[in-house]
Design a protein around this motif. Structure first.
Motif, mmCIF file in Angstrom:
data_model
loop_
_atom_site.group_PDB
_atom_site.id
_atom_site.type_symbol
_atom_site.label_atom_id
_atom_site.label_comp_id
_atom_site.label_asym_id
_atom_site.label_seq_id
_atom_site.Cartn_x
_atom_site.Cartn_y
_atom_site.Cartn_z
ATOM 1 N N LEU A 54 0.721 -1.223 -0.074
ATOM 2 C CA LEU A 54 0.052 0.014 -0.034
ATOM 3 C C LEU A 54 0.843 1.346 0.130
ATOM 4 O O LEU A 54 0.257 2.269 -0.586
ATOM 5 C CB LEU A 54 -0.870 0.145 1.136
ATOM 6 C CG LEU A 54 -1.890 1.429 1.297
ATOM 7 C CD1 LEU A 54 -2.850 1.285 0.242
ATOM 8 C CD2 LEU A 54 -2.606 1.022 2.629
ATOM 9 N N GLY A 55 1.839 1.276 0.630
ATOM 10 C CA GLY A 55 2.960 2.263 0.524
ATOM 11 C C GLY A 55 3.455 2.588 -0.655
ATOM 12 O O GLY A 55 3.576 3.799 -0.959
ATOM 13 N N SER A 56 3.813 1.494 -1.441
ATOM 14 C CA SER A 56 4.270 1.723 -2.846
ATOM 15 C C SER A 56 3.337 2.187 -3.514
ATOM 16 O O SER A 56 3.571 3.057 -4.571
ATOM 17 C CB SER A 56 4.941 0.238 -3.318
ATOM 18 O OG SER A 56 5.795 -0.384 -2.536
ATOM 19 N N LEU A 57 1.996 1.968 -3.441
ATOM 20 C CA LEU A 57 0.943 2.350 -4.120
ATOM 21 C C LEU A 57 0.665 3.895 -4.148
ATOM 22 O O LEU A 57 0.503 4.488 -5.145
ATOM 23 C CB LEU A 57 -0.263 1.381 -4.080
ATOM 24 C CG LEU A 57 -1.334 1.760 -4.734
ATOM 25 C CD1 LEU A 57 -1.415 1.549 -6.224
ATOM 26 C CD2 LEU A 57 -2.750 1.270 -4.316
ATOM 27 N N LEU A 58 0.796 4.303 -2.893
ATOM 28 C CA LEU A 58 0.440 5.724 -2.617
ATOM 29 C C LEU A 58 1.584 6.639 -2.581
ATOM 30 O O LEU A 58 1.360 7.769 -3.047
ATOM 31 C CB LEU A 58 0.171 5.636 -1.134
ATOM 32 C CG LEU A 58 -1.442 5.038 -0.804
ATOM 33 C CD1 LEU A 58 -1.767 5.306 0.585
ATOM 34 C CD2 LEU A 58 -2.549 5.261 -1.928
ATOM 35 N N SER A 59 2.933 6.128 -2.306
ATOM 36 C CA SER A 59 4.176 6.875 -2.586
ATOM 37 C C SER A 59 5.057 6.658 -3.681
ATOM 38 O O SER A 59 6.055 7.211 -3.649
ATOM 39 C CB SER A 59 4.768 6.909 -1.074
ATOM 40 O OG SER A 59 5.160 5.770 -0.859
ATOM 41 N N GLY A 60 4.744 5.601 -4.557
ATOM 42 C CA GLY A 60 5.758 5.409 -5.374
ATOM 43 C C GLY A 60 6.250 6.260 -6.501
ATOM 44 O O GLY A 60 7.418 6.466 -6.641
ATOM 45 N N PRO A 61 5.239 7.275 -6.898
ATOM 46 C CA PRO A 61 5.736 8.248 -7.885
ATOM 47 C C PRO A 61 6.670 9.149 -7.444
ATOM 48 O O PRO A 61 7.464 9.884 -8.026
ATOM 49 C CB PRO A 61 4.357 9.005 -8.095
ATOM 50 C CG PRO A 61 3.437 8.011 -8.057
ATOM 51 C CD PRO A 61 3.708 7.225 -6.912
ATOM 52 N N PHE A 62 6.884 9.117 -6.080
ATOM 53 C CA PHE A 62 7.631 10.207 -5.415
ATOM 54 C C PHE A 62 9.127 9.683 -5.003
ATOM 55 O O PHE A 62 9.814 10.340 -4.421
ATOM 56 C CB PHE A 62 7.126 11.012 -4.097
ATOM 57 C CG PHE A 62 6.029 12.069 -4.845
ATOM 58 C CD1 PHE A 62 6.412 13.212 -5.575
ATOM 59 C CD2 PHE A 62 4.601 11.699 -4.498
ATOM 60 C CE1 PHE A 62 5.406 13.881 -5.846
ATOM 61 C CE2 PHE A 62 3.721 12.728 -5.031
ATOM 62 C CZ PHE A 62 4.162 13.782 -5.607
ATOM 63 N N THR A 63 9.114 8.286 -5.097
ATOM 64 C CA THR A 63 10.381 7.495 -4.758
ATOM 65 C C THR A 63 11.544 7.785 -5.197
ATOM 66 O O THR A 63 12.821 7.573 -4.680
ATOM 67 C CB THR A 63 10.250 6.184 -4.471
ATOM 68 O OG1 THR A 63 9.778 5.776 -5.877
ATOM 69 C CG2 THR A 63 8.982 5.814 -3.417
ATOM 70 N N SER A 64 11.622 8.417 -6.639
ATOM 71 C CA SER A 64 12.830 8.700 -7.400
ATOM 72 C C SER A 64 12.518 9.875 -8.565
ATOM 73 O O SER A 64 11.188 9.806 -8.791
ATOM 74 C CB SER A 64 13.280 7.813 -8.079
ATOM 75 O OG SER A 64 12.560 7.215 -8.892
ATOM 76 N N SER A 65 13.279 10.603 -8.751
ATOM 77 C CA SER A 65 13.055 11.514 -9.774
ATOM 78 C C SER A 65 12.798 10.901 -11.207
ATOM 79 O O SER A 65 11.674 11.576 -11.941
ATOM 80 C CB SER A 65 14.346 12.353 -10.131
ATOM 81 O OG SER A 65 15.458 11.585 -10.461
ATOM 82 N N PHE A 66 13.056 9.608 -11.479
ATOM 83 C CA PHE A 66 12.894 9.125 -12.790
ATOM 84 C C PHE A 66 11.114 8.680 -12.698
ATOM 85 O O PHE A 66 10.588 8.752 -13.692
ATOM 86 C CB PHE A 66 13.764 7.707 -12.825
ATOM 87 C CG PHE A 66 13.159 6.977 -14.044
ATOM 88 C CD1 PHE A 66 13.539 7.234 -15.267
ATOM 89 C CD2 PHE A 66 12.360 5.596 -13.535
ATOM 90 C CE1 PHE A 66 12.868 6.286 -16.316
ATOM 91 C CE2 PHE A 66 11.914 4.904 -14.555
ATOM 92 C CZ PHE A 66 12.131 5.190 -15.919
ATOM 93 N N ARG A 67 10.705 8.279 -11.423
ATOM 94 C CA ARG A 67 9.644 7.947 -11.513
ATOM 95 C C ARG A 67 8.497 8.887 -11.375
ATOM 96 O O ARG A 67 7.365 8.746 -11.959
ATOM 97 C CB ARG A 67 9.345 6.972 -10.115
ATOM 98 C CG ARG A 67 9.926 5.477 -10.253
ATOM 99 C CD ARG A 67 9.820 4.681 -8.965
ATOM 100 N NE ARG A 67 10.176 3.310 -9.020
ATOM 101 C CZ ARG A 67 10.279 2.556 -7.934
ATOM 102 N NH1 ARG A 67 10.213 3.030 -6.722
ATOM 103 N NH2 ARG A 67 10.805 1.369 -8.234
ATOM 104 N N THR A 68 9.015 9.879 -10.745
ATOM 105 C CA THR A 68 8.219 11.181 -10.867
ATOM 106 C C THR A 68 7.911 11.559 -12.331
ATOM 107 O O THR A 68 7.019 12.021 -12.847
ATOM 108 C CB THR A 68 8.692 12.258 -9.936
ATOM 109 O OG1 THR A 68 9.077 11.937 -8.557
ATOM 110 C CG2 THR A 68 7.746 13.608 -10.035
#
Length: 385
Positions: A54-68
């Motif tokens: 659930l944490g990956s689902l909700l915060s995943g896009p901010f875990t790295s600049s590439f994912r953002t």
């Protein structure tokens, strides 16, 4: 109604609207809370560590600049797809053809930049040809509906198959290098890549401001031009549009062709800005997800960027959760669908009813869509004032 009556009515309407917003906000909060609980239960059934998933689902896009950057790029594609769908929906048509039009636009852009000599700005040629290809592919079901009376849902859905299999066939037959083991083209020349802006570690493609500008352009066309007024009038009431001498058939085929133009442009943006080559599965269902984005905003182009960013966040977070937690793709798709259903269940209803009430004439006549000055003029002519 006298001035005193008007003054007395407005506060009651404003108070009712505030109460409706508060009720709608409370329902929305409760629904989202329930959705998170159900999502956690589903994750508990499919993931070894539900909290981490659930944490990956909700915060995943901010875990790295590439994912953002991936999230923003996906959101830009959703904006273009949503704008294409909103264009045709506002004209009272129900097109399912954005997915195929995206593939046709990508194919036209990719084939062009692969065969043209490299020069600065060659990506503009690809964008132009992609938009033109989408326009022509959208024009086909538009003419079939306007002059042949065909069902646009069936025709656009069938044309998606034509585009999907034609896309794979042409790549496999003419564009696939000999060393490739599956339908894929060579990478484009870097001059054909869509430009991007680097801010620190974050790379933002030109697609994002371009897509926002496209949504603004669609809003202006729909609300502040004669063409958009006619499309809206046809969508609201064909008999009313015919009685006032509007060109109904032209509005039907033109709305579908312009929708195809935007979707074809989205395909060119995906090819030149994301994949940098032609590959089967290039669209990643962006065309169908654009329908959801448009419906989330009640087909209002200025709200499409917000809905696209929110839904793009869910898509990117779902992909990251799948990779990091080993969750099956089907579970992620189910979670995305459930969350969207939960959000859309109650939130827009009070707002849509409020807007519909403001636009419906008090004497019970047909709703007059389009720009405010044109609505006022049409209403004056119809009432004889």
């Amino acid at each position: 109604m006298s001035a005193s009556e008007t003054i007395a009515v407005v506060p009651r309407q404003s108070g009712a609207w505030r109460r409706a917003v508060l009720r709608g906000g409370g329902r929305l909060a409760a629904t989202v809370a329930l959705a998170i609980i159900v999502i956690f239960v589903l994750l508990a059934m499919s993931a070894d560590d539900p909290a981490a998933a659930l944490g990956s689902l909700l915060s995943g896009p901010f875990t790295s600049s590439f994912r953002t950057g991936q999230w923003l790029s996906d959101s830009a594609n959703l904006m273009l797809s949503g704008a294409a769908v909103a264009m045709v929906f506002r004209a009272g048509q129900f097109s399912l053809g954005a997915e195929g039009q995206i593939l046709v636009g990508a194919l036209a852009a990719g084939a062009a930049v692969l065969h043209l000599p490299s020069f600065p700005g060659v990506f503009v040629v690809g964008l132009t040809l992609g938009a033109l290809a989408g326009f022509l592919f959208g024009l086909v079901p538009g003419l079939m509906k306007a002059y042949g009376g065909s069902d646009e849902i069936v025709s656009t859905l069938m044309l998606n198959y034509v585009a999907t299999y034609g896309f794979a066939l042409l790549i496999n037959r003419y564009l696939q290098p000999a060393s490739a083991g599956y339908p894929v083209s060579d990478f484009f020349d870097p001059a054909a890549f869509l430009p991007s802006l680097r801010i620190g570690q974050l790379t933002i493609g030109l697609a994002l401001p371009f897509a926002i500008g496209c949504c603004v352009a669609v809003w202006y066309l729909i609300n502040w031009t004669k063409t958009g007024f006619e499309m809206g009038a046809v969508g609201a009431s064909v008999p009313f549009a015919q009685a006032t001498g509007m060109r109904v058939r032209r509005s039907v085929w033109l709305s579908m062709a312009l929708s195809g133009l935007i979707a074809g442009l989205a395909g060119a943006v995906i090819a030149e800005g994301s994949t940098h080559r032609l590959i089967v599965g290039l669209s990643a269902n962006i065309g169908f997800d654009g329908i959801l984005v448009a419906l989330l905003t009640a087909n209002r182009p200025l709200l499409i960027p917000l809905a696209a960013v929110a839904y793009g966040y869910i898509r990117t977070g779902g992909d990251i959760a799948q990779l990091s937690s080993g969750i099956p793709r089907e579970v992620i798709t189910t979670l995305q669908g459930f969350l969207i259903l939960a959000v859309t269940a109650r939130a827009p209803l009070a707002w849509i009813r409020h807007r519909a009430g403001r636009r419906r004439p008090a004497h019970g006549g047909p709703v007059i869509p389009g720009p405010a000055p044109l609505r006022a003029a049409a209403s004056s002519q119809r009432t004889g004032s």
